[in-house]
Design a protein around this motif. Structure first.
Motif, short mmCIF file in Angstrom:
data_model
loop_
_atom_site.label_atom_id
_atom_site.label_comp_id
_atom_site.label_asym_id
_atom_site.label_seq_id
_atom_site.Cartn_x
_atom_site.Cartn_y
_atom_site.Cartn_z
N LEU A 18 0.72 -1.11 0.08
CA LEU A 18 0.10 0.09 -0.04
C LEU A 18 0.69 1.34 0.25
CD1 LEU A 18 -2.59 -1.37 2.62
CD2 LEU A 18 -3.14 -1.06 0.16
N ARG A 19 2.12 1.20 -0.09
CA ARG A 19 3.01 2.37 0.03
C ARG A 19 3.13 3.03 -1.39
NH1 ARG A 19 8.61 -0.21 1.36
NH2 ARG A 19 7.71 -1.42 0.02
N GLU A 20 3.82 4.13 -1.36
CA GLU A 20 3.97 5.05 -2.46
C GLU A 20 4.81 4.05 -3.51
OE1 GLU A 20 2.86 7.99 -3.19
OE2 GLU A 20 1.76 8.29 -1.49
N GLU A 21 4.73 4.33 -4.77
CA GLU A 21 5.46 3.42 -5.80
C GLU A 21 6.84 3.62 -5.54
OE1 GLU A 21 5.60 3.02 -10.79
OE2 GLU A 21 5.04 4.99 -9.85
N LEU A 25 9.41 0.31 -5.17
CA LEU A 25 10.26 -0.08 -6.13
C LEU A 25 11.77 -0.20 -5.36
CD1 LEU A 25 9.71 2.36 -9.04
CD2 LEU A 25 9.53 -0.09 -9.07
N GLU A 26 11.80 0.51 -4.17
CA GLU A 26 13.14 0.24 -3.35
C GLU A 26 13.33 -0.97 -2.72
OE1 GLU A 26 13.26 3.34 -0.35
OE2 GLU A 26 13.09 5.05 -1.79
N GLY A 27 12.16 -1.65 -2.72
CA GLY A 27 12.06 -3.22 -2.13
C GLY A 27 10.71 -3.62 -1.49
N HIS A 28 10.33 -4.66 -1.73
CA HIS A 28 8.82 -5.18 -1.55
C HIS A 28 8.94 -6.69 -1.21
CE1 HIS A 28 8.99 -4.97 -5.88
NE2 HIS A 28 8.65 -6.28 -5.99
N ILE A 29 7.75 -7.10 -0.94
CA ILE A 29 7.90 -8.71 -0.48
C ILE A 29 7.54 -9.27 -2.19
CG2 ILE A 29 6.39 -10.58 0.38
CD1 ILE A 29 5.64 -8.65 2.66
N GLU A 88 8.67 -2.44 7.63
CA GLU A 88 9.82 -1.96 8.50
C GLU A 88 10.28 -2.83 9.53
OE1 GLU A 88 9.26 3.00 9.40
OE2 GLU A 88 8.33 1.37 10.76
N ASN A 89 9.43 -3.89 9.92
CA ASN A 89 9.66 -4.98 10.71
C ASN A 89 9.79 -6.15 10.10
OD1 ASN A 89 10.22 -3.17 13.37
ND2 ASN A 89 8.06 -2.64 13.12
N TYR A 90 9.73 -6.38 9.07
CA TYR A 90 9.74 -7.34 8.41
C TYR A 90 11.20 -7.96 8.02
CZ TYR A 90 8.47 -10.87 4.54
OH TYR A 90 8.20 -11.74 3.60
N ASN A 91 11.48 -9.17 8.53
CA ASN A 91 12.95 -9.44 8.45
C ASN A 91 13.12 -10.62 7.51
OD1 ASN A 91 13.79 -7.87 10.45
ND2 ASN A 91 12.83 -9.07 12.16
N TYR A 92 12.54 -10.83 6.36
CA TYR A 92 12.38 -11.76 5.65
C TYR A 92 13.01 -11.38 4.04
CZ TYR A 92 10.17 -14.33 9.25
OH TYR A 92 9.91 -14.88 10.20
N LYS A 93 12.90 -12.01 3.28
CA LYS A 93 13.36 -11.64 1.68
C LYS A 93 12.49 -10.61 1.04
CE LYS A 93 14.05 -13.44 -2.70
NZ LYS A 93 14.17 -14.50 -3.76
N ILE A 94 13.14 -9.56 0.67
CA ILE A 94 12.47 -8.41 -0.29
C ILE A 94 13.20 -8.23 -1.53
CG2 ILE A 94 11.27 -7.27 1.73
CD1 ILE A 94 13.52 -5.02 1.12
N VAL A 95 12.46 -7.91 -2.38
CA VAL A 95 12.93 -7.83 -3.77
C VAL A 95 12.81 -6.69 -4.52
CG1 VAL A 95 12.64 -10.23 -4.64
CG2 VAL A 95 10.65 -8.65 -4.92
N LYS A 96 13.64 -6.02 -5.29
CA LYS A 96 13.40 -4.86 -6.03
C LYS A 96 12.87 -5.10 -7.63
CE LYS A 96 16.91 -2.36 -3.19
NZ LYS A 96 17.90 -1.66 -3.25
#
Length: 96
Positions: A18-21, A25-29, A88-96
């Motif tokens: 739900l964040r701004e684009e 793009l900086e990193g998401h699940i 912010e507190n998600y300690n798992y893999k994110i992708v760009k």
């Protein structure tokens, strides 16, 4: 914690950032699509087609995702989850 387990086990049919684009793009699940909070109403028809599926919402701190989740539940959605404390507190893999 339940949401983290469900992500790990691919139990979500739809994951919405739900964040701004720019933040997306900086990193998401992995597998998440970006629909900023203010655009949710523009996508409501698509979301309604998924209303009986497992949907995960997340934002930066967990506040927006809780609010949007409540609105969706009131609107008849069945299985809506919010990522506790956001990405912010998600300690798992994110992708760009």
């Amino acid at each position: 914690k339940k949401a983290n387990e469900m992500i790990k086990n691919n139990k979500f049919n739809l994951i919405i950032d739900l964040r701004e684009e720019g933040l997306y793009l900086e990193g998401h699940i992995p597998g998440a699509i970006n629909i900023p909070t203010y655009e949710i109403n523009d996508h409501i028809d698509y979301l309604r087609s998924m209303s009986s599926k497992n949907i995960l919402l997340y934002c930066t701190s967990g506040i927006q995702s809780l609010s949007v989740g409540k609105v969706l539940l009131i609107s008849g959605f069945k299985n809506v989850y919010s990522l506790y404390n956001g990405i912010e507190n998600y300690n798992y893999k994110i992708v760009k």
